[in-house]
Design an enzyme around this catalytic site. Structure first.
Site, PDB file in Angstrom:
ATOM      1  N   GLU A   1      -9.201  -3.466   2.718  1.00 57.60           N
ATOM      2  CA  GLU A   1      -8.128  -2.864   1.919  1.00 57.60           C
ATOM      3  C   GLU A   1      -7.056  -3.899   1.569  1.00 57.60           C
ATOM      4  O   GLU A   1      -6.537  -3.919   0.459  1.00 57.60           O
ATOM      5  CB  GLU A   1      -7.522  -1.689   2.688  1.00 57.60           C
ATOM      6  CG  GLU A   1      -8.486  -0.505   2.743  1.00 57.60           C
ATOM      7  CD  GLU A   1      -8.080   0.571   3.727  1.00 57.60           C
ATOM      8  OE1 GLU A   1      -8.233   0.336   4.947  1.00 57.60           O
ATOM      9  OE2 GLU A   1      -7.613   1.631   3.298  1.00 57.60           O
TER      10      GLU A   1
ATOM     11  N   HIS B   1      -7.483   6.935   0.611  1.00 59.09           N
ATOM     12  CA  HIS B   1      -8.352   5.802   0.985  1.00 59.09           C
ATOM     13  C   HIS B   1      -8.942   5.148  -0.270  1.00 59.09           C
ATOM     14  O   HIS B   1     -10.026   4.559  -0.221  1.00 59.09           O
ATOM     15  CB  HIS B   1      -9.534   6.248   1.875  1.00 59.09           C
ATOM     16  CG  HIS B   1      -9.172   6.618   3.275  1.00 59.09           C
ATOM     17  ND1 HIS B   1      -9.829   7.631   3.969  1.00 59.09           N
ATOM     18  CD2 HIS B   1      -8.252   6.128   4.140  1.00 59.09           C
ATOM     19  CE1 HIS B   1      -9.328   7.741   5.180  1.00 59.09           C
ATOM     20  NE2 HIS B   1      -8.360   6.835   5.321  1.00 59.09           N
TER      21      HIS B   1
ATOM     22  N   ARG C   1       0.865  -1.174   0.000  1.00 57.56           N
ATOM     23  CA  ARG C   1       0.000   0.000   0.000  1.00 57.56           C
ATOM     24  C   ARG C   1       0.906   1.230   0.000  1.00 57.56           C
ATOM     25  O   ARG C   1       1.802   1.352   0.835  1.00 57.56           O
ATOM     26  CB  ARG C   1      -0.865   0.014   1.255  1.00 57.56           C
ATOM     27  CG  ARG C   1      -1.706   1.265   1.325  1.00 57.56           C
ATOM     28  CD  ARG C   1      -1.901   1.707   2.729  1.00 57.56           C
ATOM     29  NE  ARG C   1      -2.670   2.954   2.747  1.00 57.56           N
ATOM     30  CZ  ARG C   1      -2.677   3.773   3.785  1.00 57.56           C
ATOM     31  NH1 ARG C   1      -1.962   3.498   4.853  1.00 57.56           N
ATOM     32  NH2 ARG C   1      -3.383   4.869   3.754  1.00 57.56           N
TER      33      ARG C   1
ATOM     34  N   ARG D   1      -7.138  14.876  13.135  1.00 53.52           N
ATOM     35  CA  ARG D   1      -6.996  15.875  12.068  1.00 53.52           C
ATOM     36  C   ARG D   1      -8.238  16.762  12.002  1.00 53.52           C
ATOM     37  O   ARG D   1      -9.367  16.275  12.157  1.00 53.52           O
ATOM     38  CB  ARG D   1      -6.807  15.169  10.716  1.00 53.52           C
ATOM     39  CG  ARG D   1      -5.372  14.734  10.487  1.00 53.52           C
ATOM     40  CD  ARG D   1      -5.242  13.933   9.207  1.00 53.52           C
ATOM     41  NE  ARG D   1      -5.137  12.518   9.496  1.00 53.52           N
ATOM     42  CZ  ARG D   1      -5.217  11.551   8.582  1.00 53.52           C
ATOM     43  NH1 ARG D   1      -5.411  11.843   7.318  1.00 53.52           N
ATOM     44  NH2 ARG D   1      -5.102  10.294   8.943  1.00 53.52           N
TER      45      ARG D   1
END
Ligand code: ADP
Length: 410
Positions: A395, A190, A101, A250
């Site tokens: 994922e 993402h 990834r 965040r």
């Protein structure tokens, strides 16, 4: 550095044969490495996590093929050392490919690619856009290359899925040369998660025709994407993963003048402001308690006012973003929730949909309540204008699939 096992380790058992032609998926972060060894039908997996890398508490948490959990401490172990240990643990399964990834692929890559010298150089060069992530990904690629030079490696970019966005969505209203010469634009992140859950929703829905989904990936990092006919048309994260929704630590969207204001008024440096926006804001900043929604939800229940506001703001901002992203969709089939929060927090899903009160959405409260802990399913009632789905993201599985496709193994 030495490794010590705090559990008996014996993964050489008869189940080895069920892990056929496995692909190793690696997600090398700034202080951790997540890994998964996945069979060619995506059904069987060995998973693990190396964390606290570089610290005395560095360790590998490994789950064997038969579900046994091991913890291996590697005091002071860095990325390279941890990877060597992980590769030793998995060597016996003879993996045939490695998929990494990679957070940022810039505008070069719209799909997974096999690693060669040029690709590795690009991953390193894109450090300018992902300073915390891309260097760690490059380290992972090089460590595998050094130990297994003959095993093919593939990089799967978080940004790739969003390369289908039109300029109207990906350009910022800034002077043209910033885009043309400096590649300043929305990239989105993402991507593997949004790609996986939107494709899955299209597979399992009864709705006919072309599908338009809003996918809400709500975890520590949060983003939402408009996907039509399998293509990303707009997304909430931007040049970096800071833009968009409120997240664990965040801020998401703030006034772009905040930087200059804080510099002038408080004398903060750009680095301090960057740290504050990335690490001290979001659920943590508003609640003053934690970035973990479970902790914030518990405090809110006990009457903690800042925790209550943090949750309200989180849901309001997701709802507001989803409403605005619906403008990107030619047709709107439904909303898909995923990520740790999206998959587990029934009340967060309910509140977000309450924010979108003009959309004719009708929630089936019982179905919603049952969609926790990795369950997949829909929770709209029959008179709802939109479908509502919870689809646990995968994922790793998606990266393994894209790795096999890039290497023509399928
Ligand atoms: P990451 O982005 O690091 O992969 P995850 O997708 O695992 O993160 O999501 C982490 C978030 O999910 C945390 O805020 C956590 O509190 C939240 N979460 C996990 N389980 C639950 C739960 N049962 N109820 C509410 N929130 C949950």
């Amino acid at each position: 550095m030495s490794a010590s096992l705090t559990n008996t380790f014996d993964d050489k058992n008869s189940e080895t044969s069920t892990l056929t032609n496995p692909t190793l998926v690696l997600n090398c972060g700034s202080s951790s490495i997540k890994y998964a060894l996945i069979s060619d039908d995506n059904a069987t997996r060995i998973t693990g996590l190396a964390e606290n890398l570089g610290l005395d508490t560095a360790r590998i948490k490994h789950t064997t093929l038969n579900g046994e959990k091991l913890e291996i401490s590697i005091p002071g172990g860095n990325h390279k050392f941890a990877l060597q240990k992980i590769l030793e643990l998995l060597e016996q399964y003879h993996f045939i490919a490695v998929g990494h990834r990679v957070v940022h692929g810039g505008r070069e890559y719209s799909e997974a690619v096999r690693v060669d010298d040029h690709v590795l150089d690009e991953v390193k060069r894109l450090k300018v856009l992902a300073p915390l992530h891309n260097p760690a990904h490059a380290l992972g690629i090089e460590a595998v290359q050094a130990i297994y030079p003959d095993i093919p490696q593939v990089v799967v970019f978080d940004t790739a899925f969003h390369q289908t966005m039109p300029p109207v969505a990906f350009r910022y209203p800034l002077p043209k040369n910033l885009y043309e010469e400096h590649k300043i634009r929305r990239y989105g992140f993402h991507g593997t998660s949004h790609a996986y859950v939107s494709e899955r929703a299209s597979d399992i829905t009864d709705a006919s025709g072309t599908h338009g989904w809003l996918t809400a990936h709500l975890g520590n990092g949060c983003s939402a994407t408009a996907v039509y006919d399998g293509k990303s048309l707009d997304t909430s994260m931007g040049l970096t993963p800071l833009e968009g929704l409120m997240m664990g630590t965040r801020s998401g969207d703030v006034d772009p003048s905040l930087h200059i204001h804080l510099k002038r008024q408080l004398g903060m440096s750009l680095e301090d402001i960057d740290t504050m926006l990335n690490k001290e804001s979001g659920l943590l900043g508003i609640s003053g308690l934690s970035n973990d929604l479970r902790t914030v939800e518990q405090a809110a229940k006990e009457g903690h006012k800042d925790a209550q506001l943090a949750i309200e703001m989180f849901c309001y901002r997701v709802g507001k973003y989803l409403a605005s992203l619906s403008c990107a969709l030619p047709e709107f089939t439904g909303i898909v929730f995923t990520g740790g929060i999206g998959e587990n927090s029934v009340s967060t899903r309910t509140r977000i949909l309450e924010v979108m009160r003009h959309f004719g959405i009708k929630v089936d409260a019982d179905k919603n309540a049952n969609l926790v802990g990795g369950n997949e399913g829909s929770f709209h009632s029959s008179d709802s204008s939109l479908e509502l789905w919870v689809i646990p993201t995968d994922e790793e599985g998606r990266i393994a699939q894209e790795t096999r496709e890039a290497l023509h193994l399928v």
